[in-house]
Write an enzyme that holds these catalytic residues in place. Structure first.
Site, PDB file in Angstrom:
ATOM      1  CE  LYS A 182     -10.415 -12.980   3.063  1.00 51.38           C
ATOM      2  NZ  LYS A 182     -10.473 -12.856   4.521  1.00 51.38           N
ATOM      3  CE  LYS A 212      -7.585  -6.752  -0.051  1.00 48.86           C
ATOM      4  NZ  LYS A 212      -8.769  -6.881   0.712  1.00 48.86           N
ATOM      5  CE  LYS A 262      -4.345  -8.928   8.437  1.00 52.93           C
ATOM      6  NZ  LYS A 262      -5.732  -8.955   8.933  1.00 52.93           N
TER       7      LYS A 262
HETATM    8  P1  TYM Z   1      -8.603  -7.199   7.833  1.00 52.51           P
HETATM    9  O1  TYM Z   1      -8.114  -7.938   9.023  1.00 52.51           O
HETATM   10  O2  TYM Z   1      -8.413  -7.815   6.493  1.00 52.51           O
HETATM   11  O3  TYM Z   1      -7.925  -5.780   7.788  1.00 52.51           O
HETATM   12  C1  TYM Z   1      -7.924  -4.907   8.910  1.00 52.51           C
HETATM   13  C2  TYM Z   1      -8.140  -3.471   8.460  1.00 52.51           C
HETATM   14  O4  TYM Z   1      -7.110  -3.093   7.529  1.00 52.51           O
HETATM   15  C3  TYM Z   1      -7.702  -2.574   6.347  1.00 52.51           C
HETATM   16  N1  TYM Z   1      -6.862  -2.938   5.196  1.00 52.51           N
HETATM   17  C4  TYM Z   1      -6.322  -2.058   4.336  1.00 52.51           C
HETATM   18  N2  TYM Z   1      -6.391  -0.718   4.276  1.00 52.51           N
HETATM   19  C5  TYM Z   1      -5.697  -0.111   3.282  1.00 52.51           C
HETATM   20  N3  TYM Z   1      -4.956  -0.790   2.355  1.00 52.51           N
HETATM   21  C6  TYM Z   1      -4.877  -2.140   2.378  1.00 52.51           C
HETATM   22  N4  TYM Z   1      -4.137  -2.792   1.493  1.00 52.51           N
HETATM   23  C7  TYM Z   1      -5.575  -2.838   3.415  1.00 52.51           C
HETATM   24  N5  TYM Z   1      -5.704  -4.148   3.735  1.00 52.51           N
HETATM   25  C8  TYM Z   1      -6.488  -4.192   4.829  1.00 52.51           C
HETATM   26  C9  TYM Z   1      -9.070  -3.241   6.267  1.00 52.51           C
HETATM   27  O5  TYM Z   1      -9.962  -2.504   5.464  1.00 52.51           O
HETATM   28  C10 TYM Z   1      -9.479  -3.284   7.717  1.00 52.51           C
HETATM   29  O6  TYM Z   1     -10.049  -2.036   8.109  1.00 52.51           O
HETATM   30  N6  TYM Z   1     -13.542  -8.000   7.908  1.00 52.51           N
HETATM   31  C11 TYM Z   1     -12.456  -7.235   8.505  1.00 52.51           C
HETATM   32  C12 TYM Z   1     -12.321  -7.460   9.994  1.00 52.51           C
HETATM   33  C13 TYM Z   1     -13.563  -7.182  10.768  1.00 52.51           C
HETATM   34  C14 TYM Z   1     -14.130  -5.920  11.029  1.00 52.51           C
HETATM   35  C15 TYM Z   1     -15.276  -6.164  11.825  1.00 52.51           C
HETATM   36  C16 TYM Z   1     -13.771  -4.620  10.670  1.00 52.51           C
HETATM   37  C17 TYM Z   1     -14.354  -8.109  11.364  1.00 52.51           C
HETATM   38  N7  TYM Z   1     -15.380  -7.498  12.017  1.00 52.51           N
HETATM   39  C18 TYM Z   1     -16.084  -5.127  12.262  1.00 52.51           C
HETATM   40  C19 TYM Z   1     -14.584  -3.588  11.119  1.00 52.51           C
HETATM   41  C20 TYM Z   1     -15.729  -3.836  11.898  1.00 52.51           C
HETATM   42  C21 TYM Z   1     -11.159  -7.665   7.852  1.00 52.51           C
HETATM   43  O7  TYM Z   1     -11.044  -8.739   7.305  1.00 52.51           O
HETATM   44  O8  TYM Z   1     -10.127  -6.793   8.041  1.00 52.51           O
END
Ligand code: TYM
Length: 341
Positions: free
Chosen positions: A111, A203, A206
């Site tokens: 990032k 992957k 967003k």
């Molecule tokens: P974020 O917002 O990027 O994504 C949310 C969830 O979606 C999953 N994900 C995917 N799974 C499969 N294929 C993909 N291409 C894909 N893109 C995203 C992510 O693995 C996630 O589960 N850091 C985290 C947010 C967060 C969090 C937490 C998660 C903050 N605090 C505590 C769990 C526990 C994040 O950026 O997810």
């Protein structure tokens, strides 16, 4: 006690990867666990967000949770910034985590990109806040996609170091096995790593500048159809067996998406479509995707028309989350040795 926690960033463009990798599992876990699902707005601002867009995205992610089937009464749905204990525990964890641990985080490197000197301090400390999200509820299970695995490992390292650094104080309080649990990631369900529709080696994300790289939960059926039609493929027909997908990242991804959306195995999907042309398979995939996602998109639209209702759900969830989080913080402050009421 078993407790589920997970979070999703409100940074726009909630997509099929988020849905299949995380939200589907959030829904499934509700029958077996007590669950806390969080819209992590504090995490979102580690990269600058337009305030009006951020507000809209917080409501959109909440609407997606509800539309997918998360029950905000039986469980807890809220946005992170309403529960100050997340930031408070994150500070304590900033003092537990080591620079060497943070320097290994691959998501920061991705990032921050080349201009690392110009990345925010918050982006660097991001995983420490994520550990606080999880551990402020002393969560035992965290459903996530594959890409968050390293952050869960860091969460365990922080929990372990805290438990070690303050062992006498924790034992004196009667916690025999440490204060924080060794949280288990739950990386499973239909698709743990959904790839970009434009490049099967990246992957689905967003932040990909090409909207054709992903299917957004907010897309209408025509847009979904367009994106699947334009999705990258190779000239070969589909193989009849899973082995045949090796080295064919785009084909593998589309078959994986079909399997996940239909609740079948890739092998079964190939038994049906193997040997056929991509165009036939894509037509079937469009029908399936529209059929499965259409109702969720429609419900998200319906909910989004009433922001006051969404905000009330978040306020109620925040109040209940705060009760749990403040209990943990009370212990943490005593353990660390702060003076308080
Ligand atoms: P974020 O917002 O990027 O994504 C949310 C969830 O979606 C999953 N994900 C995917 N799974 C499969 N294929 C993909 N291409 C894909 N893109 C995203 C992510 O693995 C996630 O589960 N850091 C985290 C947010 C967060 C969090 C937490 C998660 C903050 N605090 C505590 C769990 C526990 C994040 O950026 O997810």
């Amino acid at each position: 006690k078993e407790q589920v926690f997970s979070g999703v960033q409100p940074t726009g463009n909630l997509h099929l990867g988020n849905y299949l990798g995380a939200i589907v599992n959030f829904v499934a876990l509700q029958s077996r666990f007590s669950c806390v699902y969080c819209v992590v707005d504090l995490h979102a601002i580690t990269v600058w967000q337009d305030p009006a867009v951020l507000t809209r995205s917080i409501r959109e992610v909440t609407a997606a949770f509800l539309a997918a089937g998360v029950d905000p009464k039986a469980h807890i749905v809220f946005n992170q910034s309403q529960v100050a204990e997340h930031a408070e525990l994150a500070w304590v964890f900033n003092c537990v985590a080591r620079l060497g641990w943070m320097n290994r985080m691959t998501q920061f490197k991705e990032k921050a990109g080349k201009d690392r000197e110009n990345a925010s301090l918050g982006l660097y400390a991001y995983p420490s806040l994520m550990a606080a999200d999880i551990l402020v509820y002393r969560a035992t299970h965290v459903p996530i996609g594959e890409d968050q695995k390293q952050h869960l490992e860091l969460t365990r390292d922080i929990a372990q170091k805290f438990n070690n650094d303050f062992r006498p104080q924790i034992e004196a309080k009667g916690f025999a096995d440490g204060f924080f649990p060794m949280t288990e990631p739950l990386i499973g369900g239909p698709a743990t790593r959904v790839m970009s529709l434009r490049d099967g080696t990246k992957k689905m994300s967003k932040s990909d500048p090409s909207d054709y790289s992903r299917i957004n939960l907010a897309d209408d059926s025509d847009t979904i159809a367009q994106k699947i039609k334009k999705a990258k493929t190779d000239p070969e027909p589909l193989p009849s067996e899973e082995k045949g997908l090796e080295g064919r990242a785009e084909a593998d991804n589309l078959v994986g998406i079909y399997a996940a959306l239909s609740g079948r195995q890739k092998a079964e999907v190939l038994a049906e479509f193997g040997g056929g042309q991509f165009s036939t398979f894509k037509t079937a995939l469009i029908d399936l995707a529209v059929d499965k996602l259409g109702p969720i998109t429609a419900e998200m639209r319906r909910l989004s028309a009433d922001p006051a209702h969404i905000d009330a759900v978040l306020a109620d969830g925040s109040e209940r989350a705060r009760v749990l989080a403040s209990e943990t913080m009370r212990h943490v402050k005593e353990i660390v040795g702060f003076v308080g009421r």
